[in-house]
Design a protein around this motif. Sequence first.
Motif, PDB file in Angstrom:
ATOM      1  N   TYR A  29     -17.381  -7.396  -0.772  1.00  0.00           N
ATOM      2  CA  TYR A  29     -16.246  -7.053  -1.623  1.00  0.00           C
ATOM      3  C   TYR A  29     -16.325  -7.848  -2.924  1.00  0.00           C
ATOM      4  N   ASP A  30     -16.198  -7.150  -4.006  1.00  0.00           N
ATOM      5  CA  ASP A  30     -16.343  -7.711  -5.340  1.00  0.00           C
ATOM      6  C   ASP A  30     -14.976  -7.695  -6.006  1.00  0.00           C
ATOM      7  N   VAL A  31     -14.542  -8.861  -6.482  1.00  0.00           N
ATOM      8  CA  VAL A  31     -13.214  -8.952  -7.077  1.00  0.00           C
ATOM      9  C   VAL A  31     -13.069  -8.031  -8.279  1.00  0.00           C
ATOM     10  N   PHE A  32     -14.157  -7.779  -8.991  1.00  0.00           N
ATOM     11  CA  PHE A  32     -14.078  -6.921 -10.164  1.00  0.00           C
ATOM     12  C   PHE A  32     -14.080  -5.435  -9.782  1.00  0.00           C
ATOM     13  N   LYS A  33     -14.621  -5.106  -8.608  1.00  0.00           N
ATOM     14  CA  LYS A  33     -14.537  -3.734  -8.113  1.00  0.00           C
ATOM     15  C   LYS A  33     -13.105  -3.384  -7.715  1.00  0.00           C
ATOM     16  N   LEU A  34     -12.306  -4.430  -7.416  1.00  0.00           N
ATOM     17  CA  LEU A  34     -10.902  -4.196  -7.097  1.00  0.00           C
ATOM     18  C   LEU A  34     -10.193  -3.545  -8.286  1.00  0.00           C
ATOM     19  N   SER A  35     -10.490  -4.031  -9.486  1.00  0.00           N
ATOM     20  CA  SER A  35      -9.909  -3.440 -10.694  1.00  0.00           C
ATOM     21  C   SER A  35     -10.337  -1.991 -10.847  1.00  0.00           C
ATOM     22  N   GLU A  36     -11.581  -1.691 -10.462  1.00  0.00           N
ATOM     23  CA  GLU A  36     -12.090  -0.324 -10.541  1.00  0.00           C
ATOM     24  C   GLU A  36     -11.289   0.607  -9.639  1.00  0.00           C
ATOM     25  N   ALA A  37     -10.988   0.148  -8.418  1.00  0.00           N
ATOM     26  CA  ALA A  37     -10.193   0.951  -7.485  1.00  0.00           C
ATOM     27  C   ALA A  37      -8.777   1.148  -8.021  1.00  0.00           C
ATOM     28  N   MET A  38      -8.235   0.123  -8.667  1.00  0.00           N
ATOM     29  CA  MET A  38      -6.895   0.203  -9.225  1.00  0.00           C
ATOM     30  C   MET A  38      -6.848   1.206 -10.373  1.00  0.00           C
ATOM     31  N   LEU A  39      -7.834   1.166 -11.249  1.00  0.00           N
ATOM     32  CA  LEU A  39      -7.894   2.099 -12.375  1.00  0.00           C
ATOM     33  C   LEU A  39      -8.106   3.532 -11.899  1.00  0.00           C
ATOM     34  N   ALA A  40      -8.919   3.695 -10.852  1.00  0.00           N
ATOM     35  CA  ALA A  40      -9.248   5.030 -10.365  1.00  0.00           C
ATOM     36  C   ALA A  40      -8.091   5.681  -9.616  1.00  0.00           C
ATOM     37  N   GLY A  41      -7.042   4.904  -9.327  1.00  0.00           N
ATOM     38  CA  GLY A  41      -5.915   5.462  -8.603  1.00  0.00           C
ATOM     39  C   GLY A  41      -6.242   5.778  -7.157  1.00  0.00           C
ATOM     40  N   ASP A  42      -7.013   4.881  -6.511  1.00  0.00           N
ATOM     41  CA  ASP A  42      -7.457   5.076  -5.131  1.00  0.00           C
ATOM     42  C   ASP A  42      -6.793   4.014  -4.244  1.00  0.00           C
ATOM     43  N   PRO A  43      -5.559   4.268  -3.756  1.00  0.00           N
ATOM     44  CA  PRO A  43      -4.848   3.226  -3.010  1.00  0.00           C
ATOM     45  C   PRO A  43      -5.530   2.825  -1.703  1.00  0.00           C
ATOM     46  N   ALA A  44      -6.156   3.777  -1.006  1.00  0.00           N
ATOM     47  CA  ALA A  44      -6.814   3.440   0.262  1.00  0.00           C
ATOM     48  C   ALA A  44      -7.947   2.449   0.030  1.00  0.00           C
ATOM     49  N   ARG A  45      -8.750   2.710  -0.992  1.00  0.00           N
ATOM     50  CA  ARG A  45      -9.851   1.790  -1.304  1.00  0.00           C
ATOM     51  C   ARG A  45      -9.309   0.451  -1.790  1.00  0.00           C
ATOM     52  N   LEU A  46      -8.245   0.486  -2.562  1.00  0.00           N
ATOM     53  CA  LEU A  46      -7.634  -0.739  -3.073  1.00  0.00           C
ATOM     54  C   LEU A  46      -7.172  -1.635  -1.923  1.00  0.00           C
ATOM     55  N   VAL A  47      -6.465  -1.052  -0.957  1.00  0.00           N
ATOM     56  CA  VAL A  47      -5.981  -1.824   0.194  1.00  0.00           C
ATOM     57  C   VAL A  47      -7.157  -2.389   0.981  1.00  0.00           C
ATOM     58  N   ARG A  48      -8.176  -1.560   1.214  1.00  0.00           N
ATOM     59  CA  ARG A  48      -9.347  -2.004   1.980  1.00  0.00           C
ATOM     60  C   ARG A  48     -10.063  -3.152   1.291  1.00  0.00           C
ATOM     61  N   MET A  49     -10.201  -3.070  -0.024  1.00  0.00           N
ATOM     62  CA  MET A  49     -10.913  -4.112  -0.760  1.00  0.00           C
ATOM     63  C   MET A  49     -10.117  -5.405  -0.800  1.00  0.00           C
ATOM     64  N   LEU A  50      -8.802  -5.304  -0.990  1.00  0.00           N
ATOM     65  CA  LEU A  50      -7.982  -6.506  -1.044  1.00  0.00           C
ATOM     66  C   LEU A  50      -7.977  -7.214   0.313  1.00  0.00           C
ATOM     67  N   GLU A  51      -7.917  -6.431   1.392  1.00  0.00           N
ATOM     68  CA  GLU A  51      -7.993  -7.021   2.730  1.00  0.00           C
ATOM     69  C   GLU A  51      -9.362  -7.678   2.952  1.00  0.00           C
ATOM     70  N   GLY A  52     -10.424  -7.015   2.424  1.00  0.00           N
ATOM     71  CA  GLY A  52     -11.762  -7.582   2.548  1.00  0.00           C
ATOM     72  C   GLY A  52     -11.901  -8.891   1.790  1.00  0.00           C
ATOM     73  N   LEU A  53     -11.355  -8.948   0.573  1.00  0.00           N
ATOM     74  CA  LEU A  53     -11.404 -10.178  -0.224  1.00  0.00           C
ATOM     75  C   LEU A  53     -10.646 -11.306   0.471  1.00  0.00           C
ATOM     76  N   LYS A  54      -9.493 -10.953   1.032  1.00  0.00           N
ATOM     77  CA  LYS A  54      -8.697 -11.958   1.755  1.00  0.00           C
ATOM     78  C   LYS A  54      -9.463 -12.455   2.974  1.00  0.00           C
ATOM     79  N   GLY A  55     -10.075 -11.508   3.725  1.00  0.00           N
ATOM     80  CA  GLY A  55     -10.815 -11.880   4.924  1.00  0.00           C
ATOM     81  C   GLY A  55     -12.043 -12.723   4.631  1.00  0.00           C
ATOM     82  N   GLU A  56     -12.653 -12.514   3.465  1.00  0.00           N
ATOM     83  CA  GLU A  56     -13.848 -13.279   3.096  1.00  0.00           C
ATOM     84  C   GLU A  56     -13.498 -14.620   2.458  1.00  0.00           C
ATOM     85  N   GLY A  57     -12.184 -14.893   2.327  1.00  0.00           N
ATOM     86  CA  GLY A  57     -11.775 -16.189   1.789  1.00  0.00           C
ATOM     87  C   GLY A  57     -11.870 -16.307   0.280  1.00  0.00           C
TER      88      GLY A  57
END
Length: 338
Positions: free
Chosen positions: A211-239
């Motif tokens: 999970y890439d913190v900068f890809k999170l912004s990409e999901a946010m811009l693209a309007g993809d809430p499912a991917r956004l939630v998955r990535m944020l959970e992944g970032l949290k899980g990876e510390g």
Amino acid sequence: MQLRIDALDAHVAKPLAQLYVITSDEHLLALEAADKIRRAARQQGYTERDVLSVERSFKWGELLAANQELSLFGDKKLIELRIPTGKPGKDGGAALQSYAKNLSPDNLTLITLPKLDWATQKAAWVASLQQAAVYIDIPNVERAQLPAWISQRLAAQGQSAERASIDFIAERVEGNLLAAHQEILKLGLLHEPGKLTYEQVHDAVLNVARYDVFKLSEAMLAGDPARLVRMLEGLKGEGEALPLVLWAVSEEIRTLLKLKAGMAQGRPLGALLKEYRIWGPRERMMEPALRRVSLPLLENALREAAQVDKMIKGLRAKAHAGDAWDALLQLALTICRG
């Protein structure tokens, strides 16, 4: 001459040119393209190989010396020049221009670079290489293109899978092309050619997402809430450090706010994107994102980002402290949904 990556196989079956340039941020595809050129070079008699890497202590005279140096056995030579930063500097730019004009008929040169930014693409040394070389600019495989890419790779090893299985692989690797490649090879080793079941894919594919913190912004811009939630959970899980994640989200909100404010003043979006140096895939995402959000929403989102920052720093009263990760998710979803 410009050469598309999908035309490389046919190209290397013919006599090779004297100079090749590969530019890409997709390390797997760049490596595969370079390997094809190296393999063809060996088959065509380029038996010697010099590898030069442009690091801090690199002297550009080494490149010129490698080009002029005669083989003890009269063999043809492959010279590889790697420029990891894509920034050769003033001396390097001049050396590359001179090199492109004075290619040795006994050598084949392969130059590898990362994806060049807009300003670097306008440099004189780049123009010289594009004119003298077979220039292979390999585009990134974006998230939306990944399922088709996975399907093609499976087909190349005699396998196929239903769309649900393909999507499962794409979600697990989350844009990591090398990881996707490894999982596809694994499926080829585990199962015979033919159609794979969902269970076979599910059991074989590991969670190799990076999970890439900068890809999170990409999901946010693209309007993809499912991917956004998955990535944020992944970032949290990876510390991942929460302040860094908040910074990435806040910077995107500030950028959207500047663009929206500029458009409200009657300025064209194209001029604003150029002014703020926004290009590539991110540039294409901006217009639909800006249609989705309003100026008041962005202003309020920036205020909310400040509140999340206080939560992270423990500056809010306990009664209003809340969970900073959850607050950040709600903030990002606000931009994602508009």
